[in-house]
Design a protein around this motif. Structure first.
Motif, short mmCIF file in Angstrom:
data_model
loop_
_atom_site.label_atom_id
_atom_site.label_comp_id
_atom_site.label_asym_id
_atom_site.label_seq_id
_atom_site.Cartn_x
_atom_site.Cartn_y
_atom_site.Cartn_z
N SER A 91 0.83 -1.21 0.00
CA SER A 91 0.00 0.00 0.00
C SER A 91 0.86 1.26 0.00
O SER A 91 0.52 2.26 -0.65
CB SER A 91 -0.95 0.00 1.20
OG SER A 91 -0.23 -0.05 2.42
N ALA A 92 2.00 1.24 0.69
CA ALA A 92 2.90 2.38 0.70
C ALA A 92 3.51 2.60 -0.68
O ALA A 92 3.64 3.74 -1.14
CB ALA A 92 3.99 2.19 1.75
N ALA B 132 3.34 5.80 -5.86
CA ALA B 132 3.14 5.89 -7.31
C ALA B 132 1.98 6.83 -7.64
O ALA B 132 2.08 7.66 -8.57
CB ALA B 132 2.87 4.50 -7.87
N MET B 133 0.89 6.73 -6.89
CA MET B 133 -0.27 7.58 -7.16
C MET B 133 0.02 9.05 -6.86
O MET B 133 -0.49 9.95 -7.54
CB MET B 133 -1.47 7.10 -6.34
CG MET B 133 -1.96 5.71 -6.71
SD MET B 133 -2.34 5.54 -8.48
CE MET B 133 -3.70 6.70 -8.66
N GLU B 134 0.85 9.30 -5.87
CA GLU B 134 1.23 10.68 -5.56
C GLU B 134 2.02 11.28 -6.71
O GLU B 134 1.78 12.43 -7.11
CB GLU B 134 2.06 10.72 -4.27
CG GLU B 134 2.45 12.12 -3.84
CD GLU B 134 3.25 12.15 -2.55
OE1 GLU B 134 3.65 13.25 -2.14
OE2 GLU B 134 3.48 11.07 -1.97
N GLU B 135 2.96 10.54 -7.26
CA GLU B 135 3.74 11.02 -8.40
C GLU B 135 2.84 11.19 -9.64
O GLU B 135 3.00 12.15 -10.40
CB GLU B 135 4.88 10.05 -8.72
CG GLU B 135 5.76 10.47 -9.89
CD GLU B 135 6.34 11.86 -9.73
OE1 GLU B 135 6.32 12.63 -10.72
OE2 GLU B 135 6.79 12.20 -8.61
N TRP B 136 1.90 10.26 -9.81
CA TRP B 136 0.95 10.34 -10.92
C TRP B 136 0.15 11.65 -10.85
O TRP B 136 0.00 12.37 -11.84
CB TRP B 136 0.03 9.13 -10.87
CG TRP B 136 -1.09 9.11 -11.87
CD1 TRP B 136 -2.34 9.65 -11.72
CD2 TRP B 136 -1.08 8.53 -13.18
NE1 TRP B 136 -3.11 9.42 -12.82
CE2 TRP B 136 -2.36 8.75 -13.75
CE3 TRP B 136 -0.13 7.85 -13.92
CZ2 TRP B 136 -2.70 8.30 -15.02
CZ3 TRP B 136 -0.46 7.39 -15.19
CH2 TRP B 136 -1.73 7.62 -15.73
N ASP B 137 -0.37 11.98 -9.67
CA ASP B 137 -1.17 13.19 -9.49
C ASP B 137 -0.32 14.44 -9.69
O ASP B 137 -0.78 15.41 -10.32
CB ASP B 137 -1.79 13.20 -8.09
CG ASP B 137 -2.91 12.19 -7.96
OD1 ASP B 137 -3.35 11.65 -8.99
OD2 ASP B 137 -3.33 11.91 -6.81
N LYS B 138 0.89 14.45 -9.15
CA LYS B 138 1.76 15.63 -9.29
C LYS B 138 2.10 15.88 -10.75
O LYS B 138 2.11 17.03 -11.22
CB LYS B 138 3.04 15.43 -8.47
CG LYS B 138 2.85 15.57 -6.98
CD LYS B 138 4.18 15.36 -6.26
CE LYS B 138 4.03 15.53 -4.75
NZ LYS B 138 5.33 15.28 -4.05
N SER B 139 2.40 14.82 -11.47
CA SER B 139 2.77 14.99 -12.89
C SER B 139 1.59 15.52 -13.70
O SER B 139 1.76 16.39 -14.56
CB SER B 139 3.23 13.65 -13.46
OG SER B 139 4.44 13.23 -12.85
N HIS B 140 0.38 15.03 -13.43
CA HIS B 140 -0.79 15.52 -14.15
C HIS B 140 -1.14 16.94 -13.73
O HIS B 140 -1.57 17.76 -14.56
CB HIS B 140 -1.98 14.59 -13.93
CG HIS B 140 -1.93 13.36 -14.78
ND1 HIS B 140 -1.17 12.26 -14.46
CD2 HIS B 140 -2.53 13.08 -15.98
CE1 HIS B 140 -1.32 11.34 -15.41
NE2 HIS B 140 -2.14 11.81 -16.34
N ASP C 277 7.00 -3.06 -10.38
CA ASP C 277 7.11 -3.22 -11.82
C ASP C 277 5.73 -3.34 -12.47
O ASP C 277 5.46 -2.76 -13.52
CB ASP C 277 7.94 -4.47 -12.15
CG ASP C 277 9.40 -4.31 -11.75
OD1 ASP C 277 9.85 -3.15 -11.61
OD2 ASP C 277 10.09 -5.34 -11.58
N ARG C 278 4.85 -4.10 -11.82
CA ARG C 278 3.50 -4.28 -12.35
C ARG C 278 2.74 -2.95 -12.35
O ARG C 278 1.98 -2.65 -13.29
CB ARG C 278 2.77 -5.32 -11.49
CG ARG C 278 1.37 -5.70 -11.96
CD ARG C 278 0.97 -7.07 -11.44
NE ARG C 278 1.15 -7.20 -10.02
CZ ARG C 278 0.16 -7.30 -9.13
NH1 ARG C 278 -1.10 -7.28 -9.55
NH2 ARG C 278 0.41 -7.45 -7.86
N LEU C 279 2.94 -2.14 -11.32
CA LEU C 279 2.24 -0.87 -11.22
C LEU C 279 2.74 0.12 -12.27
O LEU C 279 1.94 0.86 -12.86
CB LEU C 279 2.44 -0.29 -9.81
CG LEU C 279 1.56 0.90 -9.41
CD1 LEU C 279 0.08 0.57 -9.60
CD2 LEU C 279 1.84 1.29 -7.97
N VAL C 280 4.04 0.15 -12.51
CA VAL C 280 4.59 1.02 -13.56
C VAL C 280 4.01 0.66 -14.91
O VAL C 280 3.60 1.52 -15.70
CB VAL C 280 6.13 0.92 -13.59
CG1 VAL C 280 6.68 1.59 -14.86
CG2 VAL C 280 6.74 1.60 -12.38
N ALA C 281 3.95 -0.64 -15.19
CA ALA C 281 3.38 -1.08 -16.47
C ALA C 281 1.92 -0.68 -16.59
O ALA C 281 1.46 -0.22 -17.66
CB ALA C 281 3.53 -2.59 -16.60
#
Length: 230
Positions: A83-84, A89-97, A214-218
């Motif tokens: 979960s951490a 990953a989701m934090e970086e996703w939101d910041k980039s968008h 790795d699965r999450l990045v993909a």
């Protein structure tokens, strides 16, 4: 007389008769042994909890239709393990968008960096205190041997002073010296066995973290490409 002799060779009596250096070695090894068992119990409980949490998150991740909804379930929790990594990953996703920097190549690189940092942080937490077990496992016998050598030196000094080589004179000093080696082994043997087992368990958990990253990045990269294509 026999009771006195038996008492004089009890562990407590041998400890009390020992030189202060040997006493220090014995106390240090005894405390190290207690601390090692505390670490072992803590790591066993921690790894059991980590496996349960990872299994629960795996089920939630596999069954969710929305990563945003899944994030909402874990964002206020004390996130550890998978979960951490997911939240990082989701934090970086939101910041980039939010900064309109969600290009395919750039976002994937930043996601990999963020996930590597999250995996490293979780790995360090899983491997916490294992180094102490390794240190005691390798150094414990030598510390005990030092106490034994010091005690035997004192025993031979006492023999020379008494000018008596009878077993009654030699035995107490040698027995208390050998007790230091026994305590060294008492601390080292469980530490070595536990370190090997716990290190292997930590490696398996870390492997699950890396595979999930790795699965999450993909998955996120595929979502980004699908969004741009549409």
């Amino acid at each position: 007389m026999e009771a006195d002799a038996a008492h004089s060779f009890s562990m407590f009596a041998l400890f009390m008769q020992a030189d202060w250096v040997v006493k220090s070695v014995m106390l240090g090894l005894l405390l190290a042994s207690v601390w090692c068992w505390a670490i072992i119990a803590n790591r066993i409980a921690t790894y059991a909890r980590a496996r349960r949490d990872m299994a629960a998150f795996d089920r939630a991740f596999a069954s969710t239709n929305s990563l945003a909804d899944l994030r909402g379930e874990y964002v206020d929790a004390n996130a550890t393990g998978l979960s951490a990594v997911f939240l990082a990953a989701m934090e970086e996703w939101d910041k980039s968008h939010a900064q309109q920097a969600a290009t395919a190549g750039g976002l994937q690189s930043r996601l990999e960096i963020a996930l590597d940092l999250a995996v490293s942080e979780q790995s360090a937490a899983l491997e916490k205190r294992l180094g102490f077990l390794a240190t005691i496992g390798s150094a414990g016998p030598f510390v005990g041997l030092f106490g034994t050598v010091w005690g035997i030196m004192n025993a031979f000094t006492a023999i020379a002073s008494a000018e008596n080589t009878s077993l009654a004179v030699v035995a107490p000093g040698i027995a208390e010296a050998l007790l230091a080696t026994a305590l060294g082994l008492l601390a080292a043997i469980p530490s070595v066995i536990a370190y090997n087992k716990l290190n292997a368990d930590a490696g398996k958990l870390i492997g699950r973290l890396e595979a999930f990253a790795d699965r999450l990045v993909a998955l996120l990269s595929r979502q980004l490409d699908a969004g741009k294509a549409s």
